[in-house]
Design an enzyme around this catalytic site. Structure first.
Site, PDB file in Angstrom:
ATOM      1  N   ASP A 111      95.380  -1.724  25.686  1.00 25.19           N
ATOM      2  CA  ASP A 111      96.504  -2.124  26.523  1.00 25.19           C
ATOM      3  C   ASP A 111      96.047  -2.835  27.787  1.00 25.19           C
ATOM      4  O   ASP A 111      96.569  -3.870  28.155  1.00 25.19           O
ATOM      5  CB  ASP A 111      97.391  -0.907  26.868  1.00 25.19           C
ATOM      6  CG  ASP A 111      96.611   0.261  27.473  1.00 25.19           C
ATOM      7  OD1 ASP A 111      95.376   0.195  27.581  1.00 25.19           O
ATOM      8  OD2 ASP A 111      97.267   1.260  27.845  1.00 25.19           O
ATOM      9  N   ASP A 114      90.597  -2.166  32.804  1.00 21.86           N
ATOM     10  CA  ASP A 114      90.560  -1.782  34.211  1.00 21.86           C
ATOM     11  C   ASP A 114      89.094  -1.642  34.639  1.00 21.86           C
ATOM     12  O   ASP A 114      88.503  -2.574  35.156  1.00 21.86           O
ATOM     13  CB  ASP A 114      91.374  -0.494  34.384  1.00 21.86           C
ATOM     14  CG  ASP A 114      91.565  -0.098  35.829  1.00 21.86           C
ATOM     15  OD1 ASP A 114      91.236  -0.896  36.707  1.00 21.86           O
ATOM     16  OD2 ASP A 114      92.063   1.010  36.092  1.00 21.86           O
ATOM     17  N   LYS A 142      93.039  -6.445  34.714  1.00 17.13           N
ATOM     18  CA  LYS A 142      93.307  -6.361  36.150  1.00 17.13           C
ATOM     19  C   LYS A 142      92.406  -7.274  36.959  1.00 17.13           C
ATOM     20  O   LYS A 142      91.274  -7.536  36.575  1.00 17.13           O
ATOM     21  CB  LYS A 142      93.111  -4.926  36.623  1.00 17.13           C
ATOM     22  CG  LYS A 142      94.271  -4.056  36.243  1.00 17.13           C
ATOM     23  CD  LYS A 142      94.359  -2.827  37.096  1.00 17.13           C
ATOM     24  CE  LYS A 142      95.564  -2.017  36.675  1.00 17.13           C
ATOM     25  NZ  LYS A 142      95.567  -0.687  37.292  1.00 17.13           N
ATOM     26  N   PHE A 163      99.041  -0.538  39.648  1.00 11.59           N
ATOM     27  CA  PHE A 163      99.346   0.320  38.518  1.00 11.59           C
ATOM     28  C   PHE A 163     100.629  -0.144  37.853  1.00 11.59           C
ATOM     29  O   PHE A 163     101.670  -0.247  38.500  1.00 11.59           O
ATOM     30  CB  PHE A 163      99.474   1.782  38.969  1.00 11.59           C
ATOM     31  CG  PHE A 163      99.566   2.712  37.802  1.00 11.59           C
ATOM     32  CD1 PHE A 163      98.412   3.128  37.142  1.00 11.59           C
ATOM     33  CD2 PHE A 163     100.795   3.153  37.348  1.00 11.59           C
ATOM     34  CE1 PHE A 163      98.488   3.968  36.036  1.00 11.59           C
ATOM     35  CE2 PHE A 163     100.887   3.995  36.245  1.00 11.59           C
ATOM     36  CZ  PHE A 163      99.730   4.401  35.588  1.00 11.59           C
ATOM     37  N   ARG A 176     106.855   4.012  28.446  1.00 13.71           N
ATOM     38  CA  ARG A 176     106.223   3.191  27.403  1.00 13.71           C
ATOM     39  C   ARG A 176     107.231   2.281  26.719  1.00 13.71           C
ATOM     40  O   ARG A 176     106.892   1.226  26.194  1.00 13.71           O
ATOM     41  CB  ARG A 176     105.581   4.073  26.330  1.00 13.71           C
ATOM     42  CG  ARG A 176     104.410   4.905  26.818  1.00 13.71           C
ATOM     43  CD  ARG A 176     103.595   5.411  25.633  1.00 13.71           C
ATOM     44  NE  ARG A 176     102.728   6.527  25.983  1.00 13.71           N
ATOM     45  CZ  ARG A 176     101.514   6.407  26.520  1.00 13.71           C
ATOM     46  NH1 ARG A 176     101.032   5.200  26.806  1.00 13.71           N
ATOM     47  NH2 ARG A 176     100.784   7.467  26.785  1.00 13.71           N
TER      48      ARG A 176
HETATM   49  P1  5GP Z   1      89.327   1.472  31.766  1.00 12.09           P
HETATM   50  O1  5GP Z   1      88.599   2.377  30.820  1.00 12.09           O
HETATM   51  O2  5GP Z   1      89.172   0.000  31.504  1.00 12.09           O
HETATM   52  O3  5GP Z   1      89.117   1.848  33.207  1.00 12.09           O
HETATM   53  O4  5GP Z   1      90.850   1.838  31.651  1.00 12.09           O
HETATM   54  C1  5GP Z   1      91.588   1.554  30.602  1.00 12.09           C
HETATM   55  C2  5GP Z   1      92.634   2.630  30.402  1.00 12.09           C
HETATM   56  O5  5GP Z   1      93.105   3.189  31.659  1.00 12.09           O
HETATM   57  C3  5GP Z   1      93.804   1.988  29.776  1.00 12.09           C
HETATM   58  O6  5GP Z   1      93.704   2.057  28.363  1.00 12.09           O
HETATM   59  C4  5GP Z   1      94.962   2.785  30.340  1.00 12.09           C
HETATM   60  O7  5GP Z   1      95.192   3.910  29.531  1.00 12.09           O
HETATM   61  C5  5GP Z   1      94.505   3.251  31.693  1.00 12.09           C
HETATM   62  N1  5GP Z   1      95.003   2.361  32.763  1.00 12.09           N
HETATM   63  C6  5GP Z   1      94.270   1.596  33.593  1.00 12.09           C
HETATM   64  N2  5GP Z   1      95.051   0.912  34.449  1.00 12.09           N
HETATM   65  C7  5GP Z   1      96.323   1.256  34.151  1.00 12.09           C
HETATM   66  C8  5GP Z   1      97.605   0.854  34.695  1.00 12.09           C
HETATM   67  O8  5GP Z   1      97.756   0.048  35.612  1.00 12.09           O
HETATM   68  N3  5GP Z   1      98.690   1.429  34.123  1.00 12.09           N
HETATM   69  C9  5GP Z   1      98.621   2.326  33.100  1.00 12.09           C
HETATM   70  N4  5GP Z   1      99.762   2.809  32.645  1.00 12.09           N
HETATM   71  N5  5GP Z   1      97.434   2.715  32.560  1.00 12.09           N
HETATM   72  C10 5GP Z   1      96.303   2.178  33.092  1.00 12.09           C
HETATM   73 MG    MG Z   2      94.939   3.661  27.243  1.00 12.64          MG
END
Ligand code: 5GP
Ligand code: MG
Length: 187
Positions: A111, A114, A142, A163, A176
């Site tokens: 999705d 980050d 992001k 967020f 969702r």
């Molecule tokens: P990463 O492992 O890249 O830090 O984060 C990815 C996961 O963190 C995504 O699959 C999601 O579940 C969660 N996440 C990161 N940023 C957001 C955001 O702005 N909104 C939501 N709902 N989930 C996020």
């Molecule tokens: Mg996720």
């Protein structure tokens, strides 16, 4: 603590158009990877990372008219230093579909990119099962250095470092089902 929609960053219509565009790119690439008339049985396995990519995956795969298997993996977002438990959970799930990964062209869907931790873990774990290729596609990325520096093959939208929820992304399990991507504010 209650929340209300603050800003709409992406509308349902914008999302629909862009997802189709990216699907067309991926389709072209998959056709390159799995040419018709080849001797081998070219296999494509789509691996959506649940639960956040559920809506994205269901839209995208319906615009990919190729023979494919879909194997979901669920990664719960544990707070803090949960890389180990996340990895263990994913390993168990991947082990169950090992034969779909071996020799297959794998496309991982997530999705949002980050920190890149989730995708990094997914790529490394899947590579251990001997796929023919691994590509990655995220719905959102992001605007923060870790996300921008992380190598990913397809990105639907770059968004500010805020967020967001909607189109599969949640806050505490909610939102969702929103068709748009929005930010929240406390009310
Ligand atoms: P990463 O492992 O890249 O830090 O984060 C990815 C996961 O963190 C995504 O699959 C999601 O579940 C969660 N996440 C990161 N940023 C957001 C955001 O702005 N909104 C939501 N709902 N989930 C996020
Ligand atoms: Mg996720």
């Amino acid at each position: 603590m209650a929340h209300d929609i603050d800003k709409t960053l992406l509308t349902r219509k914008q999302i629909e158009l862009r997802v189709k565009e990216v699907a067309a790119q991926i389709h072209a690439r998959l056709r390159e990877l799995t040419p018709a008339g080849g001797k081998e049985d070219p296999r494509v396995t789509i691996v959506p990372i649940m639960t956040g990519s559920m809506i994205f995956a269901s839209d995208l795969i319906r615009d990919l008219p190729v023979r494919m298997r879909v194997r979901i993996v669920a990664i719960s977002s544990y707070p803090g230093t949960a890389t180990k438990s996340k990895g263990a959970l994913m390993q168990t799930e991947l082990a169950a579909v090992a034969e779909d990964l071996l020799g297959s062209h794998v496309l991982i869907l997530d999705d949002i990119l980050d920190s890149g931790q989730t995708l990094d873990l997914a790529i490394k774990s899947i590579k251990a099962y001997g796929p023919a290729s691994v590509e990655t596609c995220v719905f959102l990325r992001k605007d923060r250095p870790e996300a921008q520096a992380f190598p990913v093959d397809y990105v639907c939208f770059d968004i500010p470092d805020e967020f967001v929820v909607g189109y599969g992304l949640d806050y505490d399990g909610y939102y969702r089902n929103l068709p748009d991507v929005v930010t929240l504010r406390e009310v």
